[in-house]
Design a protein around this motif. Structure first.
Motif, mmCIF file in Angstrom:
data_model
loop_
_atom_site.group_PDB
_atom_site.id
_atom_site.type_symbol
_atom_site.label_atom_id
_atom_site.label_comp_id
_atom_site.label_asym_id
_atom_site.label_seq_id
_atom_site.Cartn_x
_atom_site.Cartn_y
_atom_site.Cartn_z
ATOM 1 N N CYS A 108 0.784 -1.233 0.000
ATOM 2 C CA CYS A 108 0.000 0.000 0.000
ATOM 3 C C CYS A 108 0.817 1.285 0.000
ATOM 4 N N CYS A 109 2.040 1.254 0.429
ATOM 5 C CA CYS A 109 2.767 2.511 0.613
ATOM 6 C C CYS A 109 3.929 2.663 -0.357
ATOM 7 N N CYS A 110 4.970 1.874 -0.163
ATOM 8 C CA CYS A 110 6.186 2.022 -0.963
ATOM 9 C C CYS A 110 6.752 0.624 -1.219
ATOM 10 N N LEU A 111 6.667 0.179 -2.444
ATOM 11 C CA LEU A 111 7.057 -1.193 -2.779
ATOM 12 C C LEU A 111 8.527 -1.501 -2.464
ATOM 13 N N PRO A 112 9.498 -0.679 -2.879
ATOM 14 C CA PRO A 112 10.901 -1.063 -2.610
ATOM 15 C C PRO A 112 11.227 -1.132 -1.115
ATOM 16 N N LEU A 113 10.790 -0.133 -0.336
ATOM 17 C CA LEU A 113 11.067 -0.172 1.098
ATOM 18 C C LEU A 113 10.275 -1.280 1.779
ATOM 19 N N GLY A 114 9.073 -1.557 1.283
ATOM 20 C CA GLY A 114 8.270 -2.643 1.835
ATOM 21 C C GLY A 114 8.913 -4.003 1.602
ATOM 22 N N LEU B 4 0.360 14.506 -1.468
ATOM 23 C CA LEU B 4 0.735 15.293 -2.647
ATOM 24 C C LEU B 4 -0.176 14.999 -3.834
ATOM 25 N N TYR B 5 -0.570 13.771 -4.009
ATOM 26 C CA TYR B 5 -1.469 13.411 -5.105
ATOM 27 C C TYR B 5 -2.829 14.064 -4.908
ATOM 28 N N ILE B 6 -3.344 14.062 -3.675
ATOM 29 C CA ILE B 6 -4.641 14.690 -3.400
ATOM 30 C C ILE B 6 -4.548 16.193 -3.642
ATOM 31 N N ILE B 7 -3.497 16.845 -3.176
ATOM 32 C CA ILE B 7 -3.319 18.278 -3.405
ATOM 33 C C ILE B 7 -3.231 18.569 -4.890
ATOM 34 N N ILE C 232 3.098 10.740 2.315
ATOM 35 C CA ILE C 232 3.494 11.975 1.629
ATOM 36 C C ILE C 232 3.050 11.941 0.178
ATOM 37 N N PHE C 233 3.257 10.823 -0.503
ATOM 38 C CA PHE C 233 2.835 10.726 -1.909
ATOM 39 C C PHE C 233 1.317 10.818 -2.045
ATOM 40 N N ILE C 234 0.581 10.220 -1.123
ATOM 41 C CA ILE C 234 -0.878 10.279 -1.186
ATOM 42 C C ILE C 234 -1.367 11.708 -0.964
ATOM 43 N N ALA D 95 8.654 3.711 4.934
ATOM 44 C CA ALA D 95 7.769 3.380 3.817
ATOM 45 C C ALA D 95 6.384 3.969 4.036
ATOM 46 N N LEU D 96 5.878 3.893 5.265
ATOM 47 C CA LEU D 96 4.564 4.463 5.569
ATOM 48 C C LEU D 96 4.587 5.980 5.415
#
Length: 162
Positions: A94-100, A146-149, A142-144, A136-137
């Motif tokens: 759900c958050c960040c594939l590489p760090l996950g 920024l995407y909403i903004i 942060i990406f979510i 990762a969370l």
């Protein structure tokens, strides 16, 4: 005889005296020795060892004592360290594939260290997995945000210019 003629001669035309000298041994082999150098002689005054681990089929032959094999197995930890496996799967999906994925690897390493009784390694891997999961969370949030903004700004700009 020049070199062009030597290549044209058949193979059997060699000097047979040289061949017979090479086939004859130069010296006879050495005589048989009862006690070879480097090997200990047997001691008839010493009796053969007795017991279940003594080896040697002949009397007077020195025996070899064979020790039974010892296998050391570590028991799982009584208080296992948390491996954060569920958290790692969540951050991976759900958050960040590489760090996950990295957190998932450390979570699995924590679980293996717990089962093998390695307390220090389990604690180290657990801490690393938790840190990666937190990053990762945070990165995913942060990406979510920024995407909403970005979508809100585009939506406002899109409605103002009909």
């Amino acid at each position: 005889m020049d070199s062009s003629q030597s290549f044209n001669q058949p193979l059997m035309a060699c000097d047979s005296s040289k061949k017979s000298a090479m086939l004859q041994p130069a010296a006879p082999p050495p005589a048989y020795q009862d006690n070879l150098a480097g090997y200990p002689s047997s001691f008839p005054s010493h009796p053969a060892p007795q017991g279940p681990y003594a080896q040697g089929p002949y009397p007077g032959q020195s025996g070899v004592a064979v020790q039974p094999a010892v296998f050391v197995t570590a028991a799982p930890l009584a208080r296992p360290v948390p491996d954060h496996l569920g958290y790692s799967i969540f951050t991976m999906l759900c958050c960040c594939l590489p760090l996950g994925i990295a957190a998932l690897v450390f979570s699995c390493s924590t679980r293996n260290a717990n089962y093998s009784g390695q307390q220090e390694l389990a604690e180290k891997n657990s801490k690393t997995a938790l840190t990666l999961n937190h990053f990762a969370l945070a990165l995913g949030l942060i990406f979510i945000v920024l995407y909403i903004i970005f979508q809100v700004v585009l939506f406002k700009n899109g409605n103002q210019h009909p």
